[in-house]
Design a protein around this motif. Structure first.
Motif, PDB file in Angstrom:
ATOM      1  N   PRO A   1       0.911  -1.308  -0.040  1.00 30.75           N
ATOM      2  CA  PRO A   1      -0.004  -0.118  -0.156  1.00 30.75           C
ATOM      3  C   PRO A   1       0.779   1.289   0.010  1.00 30.75           C
ATOM      4  N   VAL A   2       1.525   1.531  -1.083  1.00 22.29           N
ATOM      5  CA  VAL A   2       1.996   2.702  -1.590  1.00 22.29           C
ATOM      6  C   VAL A   2       1.678   3.622  -2.685  1.00 22.29           C
ATOM      7  N   PRO A   3       1.903   4.731  -2.825  1.00 25.97           N
ATOM      8  CA  PRO A   3       1.347   5.546  -3.880  1.00 25.97           C
ATOM      9  C   PRO A   3       2.501   4.966  -5.014  1.00 25.97           C
ATOM     10  N   ARG A   4       1.843   4.748  -6.277  1.00 26.52           N
ATOM     11  CA  ARG A   4       2.617   4.410  -7.510  1.00 26.52           C
ATOM     12  C   ARG A   4       3.473   5.510  -7.955  1.00 26.52           C
ATOM     13  N   LEU A   5       4.710   5.228  -8.268  1.00 25.72           N
ATOM     14  CA  LEU A   5       5.622   6.167  -8.756  1.00 25.72           C
ATOM     15  C   LEU A   5       5.389   6.334 -10.415  1.00 25.72           C
ATOM     16  N   LEU A   6       5.104   7.375 -10.778  1.00 24.86           N
ATOM     17  CA  LEU A   6       4.672   7.593 -12.146  1.00 24.86           C
ATOM     18  C   LEU A   6       6.165   8.072 -12.745  1.00 24.86           C
ATOM     19  N   GLY A   7       7.132   8.489 -12.386  1.00 27.81           N
ATOM     20  CA  GLY A   7       8.353   8.988 -12.893  1.00 27.81           C
ATOM     21  C   GLY A   7       9.089   9.976 -12.199  1.00 27.81           C
ATOM     22  N   SER A   8      10.064  10.256 -12.821  1.00 25.39           N
ATOM     23  CA  SER A   8      11.404  11.070 -12.115  1.00 25.39           C
ATOM     24  C   SER A   8      11.740  12.134 -13.025  1.00 25.39           C
ATOM     25  N   TYR A   9      12.334  13.174 -12.583  1.00 30.69           N
ATOM     26  CA  TYR A   9      13.048  14.134 -13.255  1.00 30.69           C
ATOM     27  C   TYR A   9      14.451  14.457 -12.489  1.00 30.69           C
ATOM     28  N   ASP A  10      15.524  14.487 -13.170  1.00 31.82           N
ATOM     29  CA  ASP A  10      16.783  14.495 -12.322  1.00 31.82           C
ATOM     30  C   ASP A  10      17.935  15.202 -13.396  1.00 31.82           C
TER      31      ASP A  10
END
Length: 328
Positions: free
Chosen positions: A93-102
């Motif tokens: 039960p965690v929020p789904r990671l949609l993506g990242s910017y780095d």
């Protein structure tokens, strides 16, 4: 992702419009839509952006972002959180990671938006029961621990030895937590047992306090996973029960009947309670309230939670006497 119902959380958020244009574009590229509105969230203590986003196409998301030059430790936490979330098995039960910017200057993570609220503090009995019940399932889903590409990290536990070696910190401890200062030798003895007490096969959250929990109508969702480490299945439970002590409740009845602590040696729990208090109080004692870089809310939170854990442990000692220290 969170709602602002806890005035004791941090005060260093940056609004969406203050982010560099390139970072805002990077987040929008992850989402495939422009941001129509952003609502800053105050739950938690990290620097930078933490905002719920409403997109031009009607969708919602949650984003966090930080300037790596201004806050390198928080940037490292964001990068590790992305790696941890990507390794969590389905059903956690965690929020789904949609993506990242780095771009090496800024680091941003973009998650699905969770329509939930932080648990009310001090704890309400019904909400506490929901979270405690959910922790059993969480530990089972994360045993054995999934392999993390980012590797394991040391738990945020312990600090009594650092306190003992710093006259300045030790003096502050005597002011903010005199009971802990008087019992320093006992805490040092427990801290020596920490490597044995933290052995286990469960991926634990490592920072499981109420400001990292969201309650929806149906779920208990756990957010912010940069401090995850592999240890005993009950480690997060012991950590959360420290916040129960802060609420003025006795954590002991909850500990006594929780399935994750069934059959666990009493001394092993004592080690974790003490180590939790040591980490929090050592951090608080290292802060200089006169320094503009110190977040007074973070210092107050660490002090309050640390003292609460000390009180809980003292009540356990008083209930069973001061017998030997050991796990065997």
């Amino acid at each position: 992702m969170t709602t602002d119902n806890d005035a004791s959380t941090g005060s260093r958020r940056r609004p969406w419009h203050e982010l560099p244009r390139s970072v805002r574009r990077g987040i929008e590229d992850v989402l495939g839509a422009t941001v129509a509105a952003a609502t800053s969230q105050k739950g938690g203590f990290s620097d930078g952006l933490a905002a719920r986003l409403r997109l031009a196409d009607g969708r919602r998301a949650f984003a966090k972002a930080v300037d790596a030059d201004a806050a390198p430790a928080i940037a490292a936490f964001h990068r590790r959180e992305g790696a941890v979330n990507g390794a969590l098995p389905p059903g956690v039960p965690v929020p789904r990671l949609l993506g990242s910017y780095d771009d090496q200057g800024w680091v941003a993570l973009v998650f699905e938006d969770v329509d939930g609220a932080l648990p009310v503090q001090p704890w309400r009995e019904d909400e506490l029961a929901r979270v405690l019940d959910a922790m059993t399932g969480l530990a089972r889903r994360l045993t054995p621990a999934p392999r993390l590409d980012s590797g394991d990290v040391s738990p945020r536990l312990g600090g009594w030895a650092r306190l003992a070696d710093s006259p300045r910190s030790l003096a502050k401890l005597g002011v903010i937590a005199p009971d802990a200062a008087r019992a320093l030798d006992r805490h040092l003895a427990l801290e020596a047992l920490l490597p044995e007490a933290t052995a286990g096969e469960t991926l634990t959250h490592g920072d499981l306090y109420p400001f990292n929990v969201l309650l929806t109508g149906e779920r208990v969702v756990v957010v912010d996973w940069p401090h995850a480490w592999t240890g005993p299945a009950y480690a997060d439970l012991v950590m959360l029960l420290g916040s129960v002590a802060l609420s003025g409740l006795d954590p002991e009845p909850y500990a006594a009947r929780h399935p994750l602590l069934s059959g666990v040696e009493r001394e092993a729990v004592d080690v974790l309670i003490s180590a939790q208090a040591g980490f929090l109080l050592a951090a608080a004692c290292s802060m200089d309230s006169a320094d503009a870089g110190t977040d007074p809310r973070l210092e107050a939170m660490m002090t309050g939670l640390g003292r609460a854990s000390v009180r809980w442990l003292s009540s356990r000692w008083n209930g069973v006497g001061r017998g030997r220290v050991g796990l065997g």
